[in-house]
Scaffold this motif. Structure first.
Motif, PDB file in Angstrom:
ATOM      1  N   TRP A 147      34.556  45.984  31.035  1.00  0.00           N
ATOM      2  CA  TRP A 147      33.846  45.607  32.247  1.00  0.00           C
ATOM      3  C   TRP A 147      34.302  44.270  32.803  1.00  0.00           C
ATOM      4  O   TRP A 147      34.282  44.059  34.014  1.00  0.00           O
ATOM      5  CB  TRP A 147      32.336  45.592  31.996  1.00  0.00           C
ATOM      6  CG  TRP A 147      31.775  46.978  32.025  1.00  0.00           C
ATOM      7  CD1 TRP A 147      31.482  47.766  30.969  1.00  0.00           C
ATOM      8  CD2 TRP A 147      31.482  47.749  33.187  1.00  0.00           C
ATOM      9  NE1 TRP A 147      31.017  48.977  31.385  1.00  0.00           N
ATOM     10  CE2 TRP A 147      30.999  48.999  32.753  1.00  0.00           C
ATOM     11  CE3 TRP A 147      31.572  47.511  34.551  1.00  0.00           C
ATOM     12  CZ2 TRP A 147      30.616  50.005  33.631  1.00  0.00           C
ATOM     13  CZ3 TRP A 147      31.185  48.519  35.428  1.00  0.00           C
ATOM     14  CH2 TRP A 147      30.711  49.741  34.975  1.00  0.00           C
ATOM     15  N   VAL A 148      34.720  43.362  31.960  1.00  0.00           N
ATOM     16  CA  VAL A 148      35.152  42.045  32.439  1.00  0.00           C
ATOM     17  C   VAL A 148      36.389  42.195  33.317  1.00  0.00           C
ATOM     18  O   VAL A 148      36.450  41.652  34.428  1.00  0.00           O
ATOM     19  CB  VAL A 148      35.421  41.087  31.257  1.00  0.00           C
ATOM     20  CG1 VAL A 148      36.012  39.782  31.741  1.00  0.00           C
ATOM     21  CG2 VAL A 148      34.145  40.842  30.480  1.00  0.00           C
ATOM     22  N   GLN A 149      37.383  42.933  32.858  1.00  0.00           N
ATOM     23  CA  GLN A 149      38.591  43.148  33.658  1.00  0.00           C
ATOM     24  C   GLN A 149      38.269  43.896  34.945  1.00  0.00           C
ATOM     25  O   GLN A 149      38.815  43.600  36.002  1.00  0.00           O
ATOM     26  CB  GLN A 149      39.626  43.925  32.855  1.00  0.00           C
ATOM     27  CG  GLN A 149      40.277  43.128  31.769  1.00  0.00           C
ATOM     28  CD  GLN A 149      41.286  43.956  30.978  1.00  0.00           C
ATOM     29  OE1 GLN A 149      41.385  45.165  31.148  1.00  0.00           O
ATOM     30  NE2 GLN A 149      42.029  43.279  30.110  1.00  0.00           N
ATOM     31  N   PHE A 150      37.379  44.857  34.865  1.00  0.00           N
ATOM     32  CA  PHE A 150      36.992  45.636  36.031  1.00  0.00           C
ATOM     33  C   PHE A 150      36.348  44.743  37.087  1.00  0.00           C
ATOM     34  O   PHE A 150      36.704  44.789  38.264  1.00  0.00           O
ATOM     35  CB  PHE A 150      36.027  46.757  35.610  1.00  0.00           C
ATOM     36  CG  PHE A 150      35.574  47.612  36.741  1.00  0.00           C
ATOM     37  CD1 PHE A 150      36.382  48.616  37.243  1.00  0.00           C
ATOM     38  CD2 PHE A 150      34.328  47.422  37.320  1.00  0.00           C
ATOM     39  CE1 PHE A 150      35.971  49.407  38.292  1.00  0.00           C
ATOM     40  CE2 PHE A 150      33.900  48.208  38.368  1.00  0.00           C
ATOM     41  CZ  PHE A 150      34.724  49.199  38.861  1.00  0.00           C
ATOM     42  N   ILE A 151      35.416  43.909  36.671  1.00  0.00           N
ATOM     43  CA  ILE A 151      34.705  43.046  37.620  1.00  0.00           C
ATOM     44  C   ILE A 151      35.641  41.985  38.193  1.00  0.00           C
ATOM     45  O   ILE A 151      35.596  41.689  39.396  1.00  0.00           O
ATOM     46  CB  ILE A 151      33.471  42.412  36.944  1.00  0.00           C
ATOM     47  CG1 ILE A 151      32.438  43.503  36.678  1.00  0.00           C
ATOM     48  CG2 ILE A 151      32.888  41.293  37.789  1.00  0.00           C
ATOM     49  CD1 ILE A 151      31.258  43.060  35.856  1.00  0.00           C
ATOM     50  N   ILE A 152      36.523  41.421  37.378  1.00  0.00           N
ATOM     51  CA  ILE A 152      37.486  40.434  37.877  1.00  0.00           C
ATOM     52  C   ILE A 152      38.429  41.075  38.889  1.00  0.00           C
ATOM     53  O   ILE A 152      38.713  40.488  39.943  1.00  0.00           O
ATOM     54  CB  ILE A 152      38.262  39.780  36.712  1.00  0.00           C
ATOM     55  CG1 ILE A 152      37.329  38.866  35.921  1.00  0.00           C
ATOM     56  CG2 ILE A 152      39.472  39.002  37.228  1.00  0.00           C
ATOM     57  CD1 ILE A 152      37.941  38.291  34.664  1.00  0.00           C
TER      58      ILE A 152
END
Length: 136
Positions: A86-91
């Motif tokens: 989710w971190v990569q997705f949101i960034i």
């Protein structure tokens, strides 16, 4: 008591630095900030900036195409097996949300400035490096 000198703090980042540089360069050339457009100096950049209206249009289209690919990949991730990180997705989504409007805003600002300069019959000289100018 120790006579050691405390370590120097890093210099504070000056807010509005490039806006101020654009205003100074516009004034030096006898233009208003609106006629000058986006900052055209190479201070802080490794490569020569592409700040003409055509160059900024190219960059805005290029950023939009790559952002469309990112959005397509995001849709596939959300409808498929799901997002694993989710971190990569949101960034990735945040970068798209920030870059696309910013790139088009710079293009429209420079296009307006080009039209204003053309209507007033004014020309624009690219800014010189500060170290080469005697008055800096």
């Amino acid at each position: 008591m120790s006579n050691e000198i405390p370590p120097a703090e890093p210099p504070a980042r000056r807010k509005g630095y490039y806006k101020r540089q654009a205003e100074l360069e516009a004034a030096r050339q006898g233009l208003t900030p609106e006629e000058y457009g986006v900052y055209k100096g190479s201070t802080g950049s490794v490569i020569k900036p592409i700040n003409s209206a055509g160059g900024l249009l190219f960059l805005a289209i290029l950023i939009s195409v790559f952002s469309a690919v990112v959005v397509g990949a995001a849709i596939i991730l959300l409808t498929g097996e799901g997002v694993t990180n989710w971190v990569q997705f949101i960034i990735g989504c945040a970068v798209v949300v920030f870059l696309v409007p910013t790139s088009w805003a710079y293009y429209f600002k420079e296009r307006k400035a080009t039209r204003l300069r053309k209507a007033a019959g004014k020309t624009l000289e690219p800014p010189t490096r500060r170290s080469s100018r005697p008055d800096w």
